[in-house]
Design a protein around this motif. Sequence first.
Motif, PDB file in Angstrom:
ATOM      1  N   TRP A 191       2.213   2.456  -8.233  1.00 12.38           N
ATOM      2  CA  TRP A 191       2.736   1.392  -7.375  1.00 12.38           C
ATOM      3  C   TRP A 191       4.239   1.233  -7.588  1.00 12.38           C
ATOM      4  CZ3 TRP A 191       5.367  -2.959  -8.941  1.00 12.38           C
ATOM      5  CH2 TRP A 191       5.713  -3.855  -7.915  1.00 12.38           C
ATOM      6  N   PHE A 192       4.677   1.225  -8.845  1.00 11.21           N
ATOM      7  CA  PHE A 192       6.087   0.989  -9.140  1.00 11.21           C
ATOM      8  C   PHE A 192       6.959   2.129  -8.621  1.00 11.21           C
ATOM      9  CE2 PHE A 192       9.969   0.834 -11.624  1.00 11.21           C
ATOM     10  CZ  PHE A 192      10.317  -0.492 -11.450  1.00 11.21           C
ATOM     11  N   GLN A 193       6.504   3.360  -8.739  1.00  7.23           N
ATOM     12  CA  GLN A 193       7.275   4.487  -8.214  1.00  7.23           C
ATOM     13  C   GLN A 193       7.439   4.371  -6.707  1.00  7.23           C
ATOM     14  OE1 GLN A 193       5.021   7.774  -9.797  1.00  7.23           O
ATOM     15  NE2 GLN A 193       6.347   7.974 -11.585  1.00  7.23           N
ATOM     16  N   GLU A 194       6.383   4.005  -6.015  1.00  2.00           N
ATOM     17  CA  GLU A 194       6.467   3.820  -4.563  1.00  2.00           C
ATOM     18  C   GLU A 194       7.423   2.675  -4.227  1.00  2.00           C
ATOM     19  OE1 GLU A 194       6.156   4.342  -0.616  1.00  2.00           O
ATOM     20  OE2 GLU A 194       5.406   5.709  -2.157  1.00  2.00           O
ATOM     21  N   TYR A 195       7.325   1.599  -4.977  1.00  2.26           N
ATOM     22  CA  TYR A 195       8.212   0.447  -4.780  1.00  2.26           C
ATOM     23  C   TYR A 195       9.667   0.850  -4.995  1.00  2.26           C
ATOM     24  CZ  TYR A 195      10.327  -4.145  -5.462  1.00  2.26           C
ATOM     25  OH  TYR A 195      11.133  -5.247  -5.360  1.00  2.26           O
ATOM     26  N   ALA A 196       9.947   1.616  -6.039  1.00  5.54           N
ATOM     27  CA  ALA A 196      11.311   2.064  -6.331  1.00  5.54           C
ATOM     28  C   ALA A 196      11.850   2.942  -5.202  1.00  5.54           C
ATOM     29  CB  ALA A 196      11.358   2.809  -7.665  1.00  5.54           C
ATOM     30  N   TRP A 197      11.013   3.840  -4.670  1.00  2.00           N
ATOM     31  CA  TRP A 197      11.452   4.680  -3.553  1.00  2.00           C
ATOM     32  C   TRP A 197      11.733   3.852  -2.312  1.00  2.00           C
ATOM     33  CZ3 TRP A 197      13.699   8.966  -4.196  1.00  2.00           C
ATOM     34  CH2 TRP A 197      13.313   9.851  -5.191  1.00  2.00           C
ATOM     35  N   GLN A 198      10.932   2.831  -2.066  1.00  2.06           N
ATOM     36  CA  GLN A 198      11.183   1.956  -0.918  1.00  2.06           C
ATOM     37  C   GLN A 198      12.515   1.224  -1.077  1.00  2.06           C
ATOM     38  OE1 GLN A 198       7.753  -0.592  -0.600  1.00  2.06           O
ATOM     39  NE2 GLN A 198       6.430   1.063   0.115  1.00  2.06           N
ATOM     40  N   GLN A 199      12.809   0.775  -2.297  1.00  8.44           N
ATOM     41  CA  GLN A 199      14.095   0.116  -2.559  1.00  8.44           C
ATOM     42  C   GLN A 199      15.254   1.089  -2.334  1.00  8.44           C
ATOM     43  OE1 GLN A 199      14.566  -3.158  -3.204  1.00  8.44           O
ATOM     44  NE2 GLN A 199      12.385  -3.365  -2.880  1.00  8.44           N
ATOM     45  N   TRP A 200      15.095   2.317  -2.799  1.00  2.40           N
ATOM     46  CA  TRP A 200      16.101   3.362  -2.616  1.00  2.40           C
ATOM     47  C   TRP A 200      16.347   3.605  -1.124  1.00  2.40           C
ATOM     48  CZ3 TRP A 200      19.556   6.320  -5.197  1.00  2.40           C
ATOM     49  CH2 TRP A 200      19.998   7.478  -4.590  1.00  2.40           C
TER      50      TRP A 200
END
Length: 97
Positions: free
Chosen positions: A56-65
């Motif tokens: 979940w956090f990796q997906e969230y980080a990519w969305q922020q990027w």
Amino acid sequence: MSIIFFYCFVSFKAVKTIFYDYLYTAYKAETMTILEHIEAQVQQLSPSDFAKFREWFQEYAWQQWDRQIEQDSKSGKLQALAEKALADHAAGRTKPL
């Protein structure tokens, strides 16, 4: 009489320990930052829950990027880089991938 005294002493000591633990936890909770709370919670996750959290956090980080790149693009922050890349390509300073 000594059994009653011992029981009261042990009970008082147990209550005192629980009370001190409660106060320390309450104090610690007030002084911990949000990040420290999150770190403590993550450290307590089971391996399977940690794997789910990590995904979940990796997906969230990519969305922020992606959002940041989009904002920078719309604001013109990337324009100079794009112009330099196009100029380098026009001048033959690039290689095909």
